[in-house]
Design a protein around this motif. Structure first.
Motif, PDB file in Angstrom:
ATOM      1  N   GLN A 190       0.814  -1.207   0.000  1.00  0.00           N
ATOM      2  CA  GLN A 190       0.000   0.000   0.000  1.00  0.00           C
ATOM      3  C   GLN A 190       0.854   1.266   0.000  1.00  0.00           C
ATOM      4  OE1 GLN A 190      -3.623   0.764  -0.065  1.00  0.00           O
ATOM      5  NE2 GLN A 190      -3.181  -1.113  -1.181  1.00  0.00           N
ATOM      6  N   VAL A 191       2.123   1.118   0.328  1.00  0.00           N
ATOM      7  CA  VAL A 191       3.043   2.257   0.295  1.00  0.00           C
ATOM      8  C   VAL A 191       3.412   2.544  -1.152  1.00  0.00           C
ATOM      9  CG1 VAL A 191       5.346   3.065   0.969  1.00  0.00           C
ATOM     10  CG2 VAL A 191       3.950   1.774   2.584  1.00  0.00           C
ATOM     11  N   SER A 192       3.490   3.803  -1.534  1.00  0.00           N
ATOM     12  CA  SER A 192       3.861   4.155  -2.910  1.00  0.00           C
ATOM     13  C   SER A 192       5.361   3.960  -3.114  1.00  0.00           C
ATOM     14  CB  SER A 192       3.500   5.612  -3.203  1.00  0.00           C
ATOM     15  OG  SER A 192       4.354   6.488  -2.479  1.00  0.00           O
ATOM     16  N   PRO A 193       5.813   3.703  -4.345  1.00  0.00           N
ATOM     17  CA  PRO A 193       7.249   3.583  -4.605  1.00  0.00           C
ATOM     18  C   PRO A 193       8.029   4.817  -4.159  1.00  0.00           C
ATOM     19  CG  PRO A 193       6.009   2.781  -6.480  1.00  0.00           C
ATOM     20  CD  PRO A 193       5.011   3.405  -5.555  1.00  0.00           C
ATOM     21  N   LEU A 194       7.442   5.996  -4.341  1.00  0.00           N
ATOM     22  CA  LEU A 194       8.132   7.228  -3.950  1.00  0.00           C
ATOM     23  C   LEU A 194       8.399   7.257  -2.453  1.00  0.00           C
ATOM     24  CD1 LEU A 194       9.228   9.997  -4.737  1.00  0.00           C
ATOM     25  CD2 LEU A 194       6.922  10.931  -4.419  1.00  0.00           C
ATOM     26  N   THR A 195       7.382   6.920  -1.666  1.00  0.00           N
ATOM     27  CA  THR A 195       7.553   6.903  -0.208  1.00  0.00           C
ATOM     28  C   THR A 195       8.560   5.841   0.203  1.00  0.00           C
ATOM     29  OG1 THR A 195       5.276   7.654   0.132  1.00  0.00           O
ATOM     30  CG2 THR A 195       6.356   6.581   1.988  1.00  0.00           C
ATOM     31  N   GLY A 196       8.451   4.665  -0.409  1.00  0.00           N
ATOM     32  CA  GLY A 196       9.378   3.577  -0.089  1.00  0.00           C
ATOM     33  C   GLY A 196      10.812   3.915  -0.436  1.00  0.00           C
ATOM     34  N   MET A 197      11.011   4.557  -1.584  1.00  0.00           N
ATOM     35  CA  MET A 197      12.362   4.931  -1.992  1.00  0.00           C
ATOM     36  C   MET A 197      12.930   6.020  -1.093  1.00  0.00           C
ATOM     37  SD  MET A 197      12.380   4.624  -6.186  1.00  0.00           S
ATOM     38  CE  MET A 197      10.841   5.453  -6.523  1.00  0.00           C
ATOM     39  N   LYS A 198      12.068   6.943  -0.655  1.00  0.00           N
ATOM     40  CA  LYS A 198      12.515   7.981   0.275  1.00  0.00           C
ATOM     41  C   LYS A 198      13.012   7.369   1.582  1.00  0.00           C
ATOM     42  CE  LYS A 198       9.761  11.959  -1.277  1.00  0.00           C
ATOM     43  NZ  LYS A 198       8.638  12.881  -0.916  1.00  0.00           N
ATOM     44  N   ASN A 199      12.393   6.244   1.953  1.00  0.00           N
ATOM     45  CA  ASN A 199      12.794   5.561   3.181  1.00  0.00           C
ATOM     46  C   ASN A 199      13.988   4.634   2.961  1.00  0.00           C
ATOM     47  OD1 ASN A 199      10.714   6.788   4.621  1.00  0.00           O
ATOM     48  ND2 ASN A 199       9.262   5.132   4.186  1.00  0.00           N
ATOM     49  N   GLY A 200      14.448   4.557   1.702  1.00  0.00           N
ATOM     50  CA  GLY A 200      15.629   3.760   1.394  1.00  0.00           C
ATOM     51  C   GLY A 200      15.400   2.265   1.307  1.00  0.00           C
ATOM     52  N   THR A 201      14.140   1.833   1.123  1.00  0.00           N
ATOM     53  CA  THR A 201      13.829   0.403   1.023  1.00  0.00           C
ATOM     54  C   THR A 201      14.087  -0.092  -0.399  1.00  0.00           C
ATOM     55  OG1 THR A 201      12.100   0.724   2.688  1.00  0.00           O
ATOM     56  CG2 THR A 201      12.083  -1.355   1.484  1.00  0.00           C
ATOM     57  N   ILE A 202      15.008  -1.046  -0.521  1.00  0.00           N
ATOM     58  CA  ILE A 202      15.461  -1.506  -1.844  1.00  0.00           C
ATOM     59  C   ILE A 202      14.336  -2.102  -2.680  1.00  0.00           C
ATOM     60  CG2 ILE A 202      17.020  -3.103  -3.048  1.00  0.00           C
ATOM     61  CD1 ILE A 202      18.409  -0.761  -1.721  1.00  0.00           C
ATOM     62  N   VAL A 203      13.402  -2.803  -2.044  1.00  0.00           N
ATOM     63  CA  VAL A 203      12.324  -3.475  -2.780  1.00  0.00           C
ATOM     64  C   VAL A 203      11.572  -2.503  -3.682  1.00  0.00           C
ATOM     65  CG1 VAL A 203      10.128  -4.709  -2.553  1.00  0.00           C
ATOM     66  CG2 VAL A 203      12.034  -5.251  -1.028  1.00  0.00           C
ATOM     67  N   TYR A 204      11.322  -1.315  -3.186  1.00  0.00           N
ATOM     68  CA  TYR A 204      10.566  -0.325  -3.963  1.00  0.00           C
ATOM     69  C   TYR A 204      11.358   0.157  -5.182  1.00  0.00           C
ATOM     70  CZ  TYR A 204       7.553  -0.267   0.141  1.00  0.00           C
ATOM     71  OH  TYR A 204       6.704  -0.636   1.167  1.00  0.00           O
TER      72      TYR A 204
END
Length: 294
Positions: A184-198
Protein backbone atom coordinates in the motif's frame (compact mmCIF):
# COMPACT_ATOMS: atom_id res chain seq x y z
CA UNK A 1 -7.70 8.90 -42.88
CA UNK A 2 -8.42 11.98 -40.79
CA UNK A 3 -12.04 10.84 -40.57
CA UNK A 4 -10.93 7.44 -39.32
CA UNK A 5 -8.67 9.00 -36.68
CA UNK A 6 -11.47 11.29 -35.51
CA UNK A 7 -13.83 8.33 -35.16
CA UNK A 8 -11.21 6.46 -33.13
CA UNK A 9 -10.72 9.45 -30.86
CA UNK A 10 -14.46 9.86 -30.37
CA UNK A 11 -14.95 6.19 -29.57
CA UNK A 12 -12.03 6.08 -27.15
CA UNK A 13 -13.20 9.24 -25.42
CA UNK A 14 -16.70 7.84 -25.08
CA UNK A 15 -15.39 4.57 -23.66
CA UNK A 16 -13.17 6.39 -21.17
CA UNK A 17 -16.08 8.56 -20.05
CA UNK A 18 -18.34 5.55 -19.69
CA UNK A 19 -16.00 3.56 -17.50
CA UNK A 20 -14.70 6.46 -15.45
CA UNK A 21 -18.24 7.46 -14.55
CA UNK A 22 -18.83 3.85 -13.52
CA UNK A 23 -16.00 3.94 -10.99
CA UNK A 24 -16.49 4.48 -7.27
CA UNK A 25 -14.44 6.75 -5.03
CA UNK A 26 -12.56 4.40 -2.72
CA UNK A 27 -9.83 6.53 -1.12
CA UNK A 28 -9.69 9.53 1.17
CA UNK A 29 -7.68 12.69 0.52
CA UNK A 30 -4.42 11.01 1.53
CA UNK A 31 -4.89 8.08 -0.83
CA UNK A 32 -5.78 5.63 1.96
CA UNK A 33 -8.56 3.17 1.12
CA UNK A 34 -11.80 3.90 2.95
CA UNK A 35 -12.56 1.06 5.43
CA UNK A 36 -16.03 0.38 3.99
CA UNK A 37 -14.58 0.05 0.47
CA UNK A 38 -12.14 -2.76 1.31
CA UNK A 39 -13.25 -5.99 -0.38
CA UNK A 40 -12.81 -9.07 1.81
CA UNK A 41 -13.57 -12.73 1.16
CA UNK A 42 -16.74 -12.26 3.18
CA UNK A 43 -17.90 -9.38 0.95
CA UNK A 44 -20.78 -10.47 -1.30
CA UNK A 45 -21.60 -9.51 -4.86
CA UNK A 46 -25.11 -8.61 -3.79
CA UNK A 47 -23.70 -6.23 -1.19
CA UNK A 48 -21.57 -4.47 -3.82
CA UNK A 49 -24.54 -4.25 -6.20
CA UNK A 50 -26.70 -2.62 -3.54
CA UNK A 51 -24.18 0.02 -2.48
CA UNK A 52 -22.02 0.65 -5.54
CA UNK A 53 -21.94 0.83 -9.33
CA UNK A 54 -22.25 -1.99 -11.85
CA UNK A 55 -18.59 -1.42 -12.71
CA UNK A 56 -17.52 -2.20 -9.14
CA UNK A 57 -19.75 -5.26 -9.03
CA UNK A 58 -18.88 -6.88 -12.34
CA UNK A 59 -15.31 -5.72 -12.94
CA UNK A 60 -13.61 -4.75 -9.65
CA UNK A 61 -15.21 -7.29 -7.31
CA UNK A 62 -14.21 -10.49 -9.22
CA UNK A 63 -10.58 -9.35 -9.57
CA UNK A 64 -10.29 -8.31 -5.92
CA UNK A 65 -11.78 -11.61 -4.76
CA UNK A 66 -9.45 -13.58 -7.02
CA UNK A 67 -6.49 -11.84 -5.37
CA UNK A 68 -7.98 -12.45 -1.91
CA UNK A 69 -8.47 -16.14 -2.66
CA UNK A 70 -5.00 -16.75 -4.12
CA UNK A 71 -2.98 -14.62 -1.67
CA UNK A 72 -3.03 -17.09 1.25
CA UNK A 73 -1.96 -19.86 -1.14
CA UNK A 74 0.84 -18.27 -3.18
CA UNK A 75 1.48 -14.91 -1.50
CA UNK A 76 0.00 -11.54 -2.40
CA UNK A 77 2.68 -10.67 -4.98
CA UNK A 78 2.19 -13.89 -6.91
CA UNK A 79 -1.59 -13.54 -6.52
CA UNK A 80 -1.50 -10.19 -8.33
CA UNK A 81 0.79 -11.76 -10.94
CA UNK A 82 -1.47 -14.77 -11.41
CA UNK A 83 -4.60 -12.63 -11.89
CA UNK A 84 -2.71 -10.45 -14.38
CA UNK A 85 -1.63 -13.49 -16.41
CA UNK A 86 -5.16 -14.92 -16.35
CA UNK A 87 -6.43 -11.61 -17.76
CA UNK A 88 -3.80 -11.78 -20.52
CA UNK A 89 -4.86 -15.32 -21.43
CA UNK A 90 -8.55 -14.40 -21.49
CA UNK A 91 -7.89 -11.46 -23.84
CA UNK A 92 -5.30 -13.29 -25.98
CA UNK A 93 -7.66 -13.89 -28.91
CA UNK A 94 -8.51 -10.19 -29.16
CA UNK A 95 -4.87 -9.20 -28.73
CA UNK A 96 -3.83 -11.48 -31.59
CA UNK A 97 -6.38 -9.88 -33.91
CA UNK A 98 -5.34 -6.37 -32.88
CA UNK A 99 -1.60 -7.07 -33.20
CA UNK A 100 -1.90 -8.73 -36.60
CA UNK A 101 -4.10 -5.87 -37.81
CA UNK A 102 -1.52 -3.33 -36.59
CA UNK A 103 1.29 -5.15 -38.36
CA UNK A 104 -0.71 -5.26 -41.59
CA UNK A 105 -1.48 -1.55 -41.27
CA UNK A 106 2.25 -0.86 -40.99
CA UNK A 107 2.91 -2.85 -44.15
CA UNK A 108 0.37 -0.95 -46.26
CA UNK A 109 1.27 2.53 -44.95
CA UNK A 110 3.29 3.39 -48.12
CA UNK A 111 0.33 2.45 -50.32
CA UNK A 112 -2.05 4.45 -48.13
CA UNK A 113 0.31 7.41 -48.41
CA UNK A 114 0.22 7.16 -52.21
CA UNK A 115 -3.58 7.28 -52.19
CA UNK A 116 -3.60 10.25 -49.80
CA UNK A 117 -1.02 12.11 -51.92
CA UNK A 118 -3.05 11.41 -55.03
CA UNK A 119 -6.02 13.32 -53.60
CA UNK A 120 -4.06 15.82 -51.48
CA UNK A 121 -5.11 18.85 -53.55
CA UNK A 122 -8.62 17.69 -54.35
CA UNK A 123 -11.09 18.81 -51.68
CA UNK A 124 -14.43 18.19 -53.45
CA UNK A 125 -16.83 15.56 -52.10
CA UNK A 126 -16.44 13.30 -55.13
CA UNK A 127 -12.66 13.14 -54.66
CA UNK A 128 -13.02 12.45 -50.93
CA UNK A 129 -15.44 9.65 -51.71
CA UNK A 130 -13.10 8.22 -54.36
CA UNK A 131 -10.17 8.34 -51.90
CA UNK A 132 -12.25 6.55 -49.28
CA UNK A 133 -13.22 3.87 -51.76
CA UNK A 134 -9.61 3.29 -52.82
CA UNK A 135 -8.51 3.06 -49.20
CA UNK A 136 -11.34 0.66 -48.41
CA UNK A 137 -10.38 -1.48 -51.41
CA UNK A 138 -6.79 -1.58 -50.13
CA UNK A 139 -8.02 -2.69 -46.69
CA UNK A 140 -10.19 -5.38 -48.28
CA UNK A 141 -7.34 -6.60 -50.50
CA UNK A 142 -5.14 -7.11 -47.44
CA UNK A 143 -7.99 -8.43 -45.27
CA UNK A 144 -7.71 -5.56 -42.78
CA UNK A 145 -10.37 -4.13 -40.53
CA UNK A 146 -8.97 -0.67 -39.66
CA UNK A 147 -10.94 -0.65 -36.41
CA UNK A 148 -9.30 -3.95 -35.43
CA UNK A 149 -6.21 -2.02 -34.31
CA UNK A 150 -8.17 -0.39 -31.47
CA UNK A 151 -10.23 -3.42 -30.49
CA UNK A 152 -7.91 -4.42 -27.66
CA UNK A 153 -8.07 -0.88 -26.23
CA UNK A 154 -11.78 -1.24 -25.51
CA UNK A 155 -11.12 -4.53 -23.75
CA UNK A 156 -8.11 -3.34 -21.78
CA UNK A 157 -9.54 0.00 -20.62
CA UNK A 158 -12.16 -1.35 -18.17
CA UNK A 159 -9.75 -4.07 -17.04
CA UNK A 160 -6.98 -1.56 -16.28
CA UNK A 161 -9.39 0.62 -14.31
CA UNK A 162 -10.84 -2.43 -12.54
CA UNK A 163 -7.43 -3.86 -11.69
CA UNK A 164 -6.34 -0.48 -10.33
CA UNK A 165 -9.28 -0.47 -7.92
CA UNK A 166 -8.99 -4.20 -7.19
CA UNK A 167 -5.42 -3.95 -5.93
CA UNK A 168 -6.42 -0.94 -3.87
CA UNK A 169 -9.48 -2.56 -2.34
CA UNK A 170 -8.42 -6.19 -1.92
CA UNK A 171 -8.01 -6.92 1.78
CA UNK A 172 -5.08 -9.20 0.93
CA UNK A 173 -3.30 -6.23 -0.64
CA UNK A 174 -4.30 -3.70 2.01
CA UNK A 175 -2.78 -5.94 4.65
CA UNK A 176 -0.16 -7.55 2.40
CA UNK A 177 3.60 -7.25 1.96
CA UNK A 178 6.24 -8.38 -0.52
CA UNK A 179 9.65 -9.19 0.93
CA UNK A 180 8.54 -7.32 4.02
CA UNK A 181 7.52 -4.17 2.12
CA UNK A 182 3.92 -2.95 2.27
CA UNK A 183 2.11 -2.95 -1.06
CA UNK A 184 0.00 0.00 0.00
CA UNK A 185 3.04 2.26 0.30
CA UNK A 186 3.86 4.16 -2.91
CA UNK A 187 7.25 3.58 -4.61
CA UNK A 188 8.13 7.23 -3.95
CA UNK A 189 7.55 6.90 -0.21
CA UNK A 190 9.38 3.58 -0.09
CA UNK A 191 12.36 4.93 -1.99
CA UNK A 192 12.52 7.98 0.27
CA UNK A 193 12.79 5.56 3.18
CA UNK A 194 15.63 3.76 1.39
CA UNK A 195 13.83 0.40 1.02
CA UNK A 196 15.46 -1.51 -1.84
CA UNK A 197 12.32 -3.48 -2.78
CA UNK A 198 10.57 -0.32 -3.96
CA UNK A 199 13.53 0.70 -6.14
CA UNK A 200 13.67 -2.77 -7.74
CA UNK A 201 9.95 -3.02 -8.47
CA UNK A 202 9.71 0.51 -9.88
CA UNK A 203 12.84 0.26 -12.07
CA UNK A 204 11.94 -3.19 -13.42
CA UNK A 205 8.42 -1.95 -14.12
CA UNK A 206 9.83 0.94 -16.17
CA UNK A 207 12.23 -1.31 -18.10
CA UNK A 208 9.59 -3.87 -19.04
CA UNK A 209 7.02 -1.20 -19.83
CA UNK A 210 9.52 0.26 -22.32
CA UNK A 211 10.17 -3.19 -23.82
CA UNK A 212 6.46 -3.97 -24.09
CA UNK A 213 5.82 -0.67 -25.91
CA UNK A 214 8.91 -0.74 -28.13
CA UNK A 215 9.04 -4.41 -29.09
CA UNK A 216 6.18 -4.33 -31.65
CA UNK A 217 8.07 -1.58 -33.52
CA UNK A 218 11.34 -3.52 -33.46
CA UNK A 219 9.63 -6.69 -34.69
CA UNK A 220 7.71 -4.77 -37.35
CA UNK A 221 10.91 -3.21 -38.68
CA UNK A 222 12.61 -6.59 -38.74
CA UNK A 223 9.70 -8.23 -40.56
CA UNK A 224 9.32 -5.55 -43.22
CA UNK A 225 12.85 -4.45 -44.09
CA UNK A 226 12.34 -5.37 -47.73
CA UNK A 227 9.28 -3.19 -48.22
CA UNK A 228 10.85 -0.35 -46.24
CA UNK A 229 13.68 0.04 -48.77
CA UNK A 230 11.36 1.68 -51.26
CA UNK A 231 9.36 3.72 -48.79
CA UNK A 232 11.87 5.18 -46.38
CA UNK A 233 10.20 8.59 -45.95
CA UNK A 234 6.66 7.40 -45.11
CA UNK A 235 8.09 4.76 -42.80
CA UNK A 236 10.29 7.33 -41.08
CA UNK A 237 7.34 9.66 -40.46
CA UNK A 238 5.20 6.83 -39.13
CA UNK A 239 8.05 5.68 -36.90
CA UNK A 240 8.53 9.17 -35.47
CA UNK A 241 4.82 9.41 -34.70
CA UNK A 242 4.81 5.99 -33.02
CA UNK A 243 7.89 6.88 -30.95
CA UNK A 244 6.23 10.08 -29.73
CA UNK A 245 3.14 8.17 -28.63
CA UNK A 246 5.22 5.43 -27.03
CA UNK A 247 7.42 7.76 -24.98
CA UNK A 248 4.41 9.84 -23.95
CA UNK A 249 2.67 6.69 -22.70
CA UNK A 250 5.79 5.55 -20.86
CA UNK A 251 6.27 8.92 -19.14
CA UNK A 252 2.61 8.95 -18.10
CA UNK A 253 2.82 5.43 -16.64
CA UNK A 254 6.03 6.21 -14.74
CA UNK A 255 4.60 9.48 -13.43
CA UNK A 256 1.36 7.94 -12.19
CA UNK A 257 2.92 4.76 -10.82
CA UNK A 258 5.42 6.47 -8.54
CA UNK A 259 2.60 7.83 -6.34
CA UNK A 260 0.20 4.89 -6.66
CA UNK A 261 0.32 1.97 -4.20
CA UNK A 262 3.25 -0.32 -5.02
CA UNK A 263 0.70 -3.06 -5.71
CA UNK A 264 -0.13 -1.21 -8.94
CA UNK A 265 3.55 -0.99 -9.91
CA UNK A 266 3.77 -4.73 -9.33
CA UNK A 267 0.71 -5.19 -11.54
CA UNK A 268 2.22 -3.01 -14.29
CA UNK A 269 5.49 -4.98 -14.02
CA UNK A 270 3.85 -8.39 -14.34
CA UNK A 271 1.54 -7.08 -17.06
CA UNK A 272 4.50 -5.74 -19.07
CA UNK A 273 6.46 -9.00 -18.72
CA UNK A 274 3.39 -10.92 -19.88
CA UNK A 275 2.94 -8.43 -22.75
CA UNK A 276 6.53 -8.96 -23.94
CA UNK A 277 6.06 -12.75 -23.88
CA UNK A 278 2.69 -12.39 -25.63
CA UNK A 279 4.11 -10.13 -28.35
CA UNK A 280 6.95 -12.58 -29.06
CA UNK A 281 4.48 -15.47 -29.23
CA UNK A 282 2.12 -13.66 -31.58
CA UNK A 283 5.01 -12.59 -33.81
CA UNK A 284 6.29 -16.16 -34.04
CA UNK A 285 2.93 -17.94 -34.28
CA UNK A 286 0.81 -15.61 -36.41
CA UNK A 287 3.13 -13.25 -38.30
CA UNK A 288 6.49 -14.93 -38.96
CA UNK A 289 4.82 -18.23 -39.85
CA UNK A 290 2.33 -16.48 -42.15
CA UNK A 291 5.11 -14.60 -43.95
CA UNK A 292 7.18 -17.80 -44.25
CA UNK A 293 4.23 -19.59 -45.81
CA UNK A 294 3.95 -17.03 -48.66
Amino acid sequence: MKNLRSKKTLLLSGALLLFVTGCTKVTDGSGKVLPDKIIQLSTTLNGILKSESWFSAFFVYPLAQAINYLAPIVGVGLAIGAVTIIIKLLTLTFTVKSTVASQKMNVIQPELKKIQDKYADRKDDASKMAMGQEMQALYAKNNINPFGTILITFIQLPIILAMYQAVQRSSAVVNGTILGASLQVSPLTGMKNGTIVYFVIYILMGVFQFLSLKMPTWLGERSHKKTAKHHDEPKKKASNSMNTMMYSSLVLIMFLSISWPTAMSLYWLVSAVAQVAQTLYIQWRYIDKAEGAK
